[in-house]
Scaffold this active site. Structure first.
Site, PDB file in Angstrom:
ATOM      1  N   GLY A  14       0.825  -1.204   0.000  1.00 46.97           N
ATOM      2  CA  GLY A  14       0.000   0.000   0.000  1.00 46.97           C
ATOM      3  C   GLY A  14       0.859   1.253   0.000  1.00 46.97           C
ATOM      4  N   LEU A  15       0.287   2.364   0.428  1.00 48.53           N
ATOM      5  CA  LEU A  15       1.021   3.628   0.473  1.00 48.53           C
ATOM      6  C   LEU A  15       1.717   3.751   1.819  1.00 48.53           C
ATOM      7  CD1 LEU A  15      -1.048   6.395  -1.310  1.00 48.53           C
ATOM      8  CD2 LEU A  15       1.153   5.410  -1.942  1.00 48.53           C
ATOM      9  N   HIS A  16       2.723   2.953   1.993  1.00 49.88           N
ATOM     10  CA  HIS A  16       3.497   2.953   3.221  1.00 49.88           C
ATOM     11  C   HIS A  16       4.969   2.978   2.852  1.00 49.88           C
ATOM     12  CE1 HIS A  16       4.125   2.331   7.468  1.00 49.88           C
ATOM     13  NE2 HIS A  16       4.968   1.357   7.211  1.00 49.88           N
ATOM     14  N   SER A  17       5.783   3.563   3.676  1.00 53.34           N
ATOM     15  CA  SER A  17       7.239   3.547   3.508  1.00 53.34           C
ATOM     16  C   SER A  17       7.703   4.039   2.137  1.00 53.34           C
ATOM     17  CB  SER A  17       7.756   2.131   3.726  1.00 53.34           C
ATOM     18  OG  SER A  17       8.444   2.010   4.901  1.00 53.34           O
ATOM     19  N   PRO A  52       6.865   3.283  -1.115  1.00 56.35           N
ATOM     20  CA  PRO A  52       5.895   3.769  -2.096  1.00 56.35           C
ATOM     21  C   PRO A  52       5.358   5.161  -1.749  1.00 56.35           C
ATOM     22  CG  PRO A  52       5.451   1.486  -1.597  1.00 56.35           C
ATOM     23  CD  PRO A  52       6.499   1.950  -0.620  1.00 56.35           C
TER      24      PRO A  52
END
Length: 89
Positions: free
Chosen positions: A13-16, A18
């Site tokens: 997902g949109l973590h770290s 990305p």
């Protein structure tokens, strides 16, 4: 105001990483961009903390909005990023 939707393709997902790649692209655009789940409150897409706090997971649909010169083209590029697996790059 330009608006686009995208499906989060990154496996985490949109973590770290990305999220960092996405936020850097937003900052490079020079526009104020907002991101959020469709029908929910948005966050500043240029804020790494805001984007990570959104908690958007793989397969979720998000909506991007922006105003200003080239907003349509900027959002098209950002949608391309989100529709890509940014973990693999």
């Amino acid at each position: 105001m330009a608006t686009r939707t995208a499906t989060i393709a990154s496996s985490i997902g949109l973590h770290s990483r990305p999220a960092a790649i996405f936020v850097e692209a937003v900052e490079d655009s020079g526009l104020e961009v907002e991101i959020g789940r469709v029908g929910e409150p948005t966050v500043d897409a240029g804020s790494i903390l805001g984007v990570m706090a959104l908690g958007a997971r793989n397969g979720e649909v998000v909506e991007l909005t922006a105003e200003g010169p080239d907003a349509e083209a900027v959002l098209d590029r950002l949608v391309e990023l989100l529709n890509s697996d940014l973990d693999a790059e």
